[in-house]
Design an enzyme around this catalytic site. Structure first.
Site, PDB file in Angstrom:
ATOM      1  N   ILE A  55      39.802-131.251 -11.684  1.00  0.00           N
ATOM      2  CA  ILE A  55      38.493-131.849 -11.418  1.00  0.00           C
ATOM      3  C   ILE A  55      37.785-131.861 -12.771  1.00  0.00           C
ATOM      4  O   ILE A  55      37.349-130.814 -13.257  1.00  0.00           O
ATOM      5  CB  ILE A  55      37.696-131.045 -10.379  1.00  0.00           C
ATOM      6  N   PRO A  56      37.689-133.027 -13.422  1.00  0.00           N
ATOM      7  CA  PRO A  56      37.342-133.076 -14.853  1.00  0.00           C
ATOM      8  C   PRO A  56      35.848-132.954 -15.139  1.00  0.00           C
ATOM      9  O   PRO A  56      35.209-133.894 -15.626  1.00  0.00           O
ATOM     10  CB  PRO A  56      37.882-134.442 -15.271  1.00  0.00           C
ATOM     11  N   CYS A  57      35.290-131.766 -14.888  1.00  0.00           N
ATOM     12  CA  CYS A  57      33.876-131.559 -15.167  1.00  0.00           C
ATOM     13  C   CYS A  57      33.592-131.641 -16.668  1.00  0.00           C
ATOM     14  O   CYS A  57      32.445-131.859 -17.070  1.00  0.00           O
ATOM     15  CB  CYS A  57      33.410-130.224 -14.598  1.00  0.00           C
ATOM     16  N   HIS A  58      34.623-131.501 -17.501  1.00  0.00           N
ATOM     17  CA  HIS A  58      34.429-131.603 -18.949  1.00  0.00           C
ATOM     18  C   HIS A  58      34.044-133.014 -19.386  1.00  0.00           C
ATOM     19  O   HIS A  58      33.553-133.204 -20.498  1.00  0.00           O
ATOM     20  CB  HIS A  58      35.705-131.165 -19.681  1.00  0.00           C
TER      21      HIS A  58
END
Length: 275
Positions: A239-242
């Site tokens: 889950i690419p919160c970056h």
């Protein structure tokens, strides 16, 4: 130091001394390598030179990506890597915990975990029979296990491997043959789950903002609440919160360190632009 620790230290030095534009020799000295070996290591890790990588973690590059106005809705869950760089053919499904599992701290669940090294440091991967429930970076095995137990105080937690972890490691190590669909089994509120699902649609190598995610959820005034939900993301990278930054172009904080966030963003940019 391992390769990522050297790269991370070099990036941190660049951040601190950006105005002085540190030379290749200065960066190599920071990580106790010769300029030749540092340049080679950096290219092996990022695919580009340190100078080029610096452009990818700059404010201007972030602004340029935001100005492209990539439609998150149209990105249609492009959330995996294909070949050497581009996200492709990886479909992630999120299943929320039942109300009972959520309320009771995982009572009745068995969670297995293992540690692994990936390009951005060491991670702990934890899973239930339904899918991955946690994936986060760690520098200390004991602290990581304690954090896992704090999140799941009533679950049975033990060190072991399963097929969900194997799928994740195949993905992170770029072994693409017969990669099964990746499943996540997450504990979160309805709002958190919606935010995390929205993050899945940010394409590899691109960035979005907290306000944009709020707009996707049809809650334009909820950027702050979106930011809180993003910060609570229990599954790094997948889950690419970056990929979510401030609308000004500043990268902002990251649960697992701002330097690591910039390293991941720069690495993704280097991979996709190299094509």
């Amino acid at each position: 130091m391992n390769d990522y620790e050297r790269i991370s230290k070099a990036i941190a030095h660049i951040e601190t001394n950006y105005r002085a534009q540190p030379s290749l020799e200065e960066l190599a000295k920071e990580v106790f390598l010769s300029p030749f070996h540092f340049q080679r290591l950096f290219k092996e890790w990022a695919g580009v030179s340190p100078k080029k990588f610096l452009q990818y973690i700059s404010l201007q590059h972030a602004k340029n990506l935001l100005q492209q106005q990539v439609s998150i809705a149209e990105a249609s869950y492009e959330t995996g890597l294909s070949g050497t760089s581009r996200l492709h053919d990886l479909f992630i499904t999120i299943e929320g915990m039942t109300p009972g599992e959520y309320k009771n701290g995982g009572q009745g669940l068995t969670i297995v975990y293992e540690f692994a090294q990936i390009p951005f440091g060491e991670i702990i991967i934890a899973s239930t029979v339904k899918g991955i429930c946690n994936l986060f970076f760690t520098d200390d095995h004991n602290i990581a296990v304690e954090e896992l137990k704090n999140q799941w105080p009533n679950a049975v937690i033990k060190a072991s491997k399963d097929r969900h972890q194997e799928n994740i490691l195949q993905f992170l190590n770029k072994e693409w043959n017969n990669l099964a669909e990746i499943k996540l089994h997450l504990k979160g509120t309805e709002f958190q789950l919606k935010v995390w699902e929205a993050l899945l649609s940010i394409p590899f190598g691109h960035l979005s903002t907290y306000a944009s995610i709020a707009g996707i959820l049809d809650k334009p005034g909820a950027a702050r609440a979106v930011g809180t939900a993003i910060g609570d993301n229990p599954v790094a990278l997948l889950i690419p919160c970056h990929r979510v930054i401030r609308s000004t172009g500043f990268f902002g904080d990251y649960h697992w360190g701002s330097v690591r966030k910039k390293a991941i963003i720069g690495w993704e940019s280097a991979k996709i632009l190299a094509e």
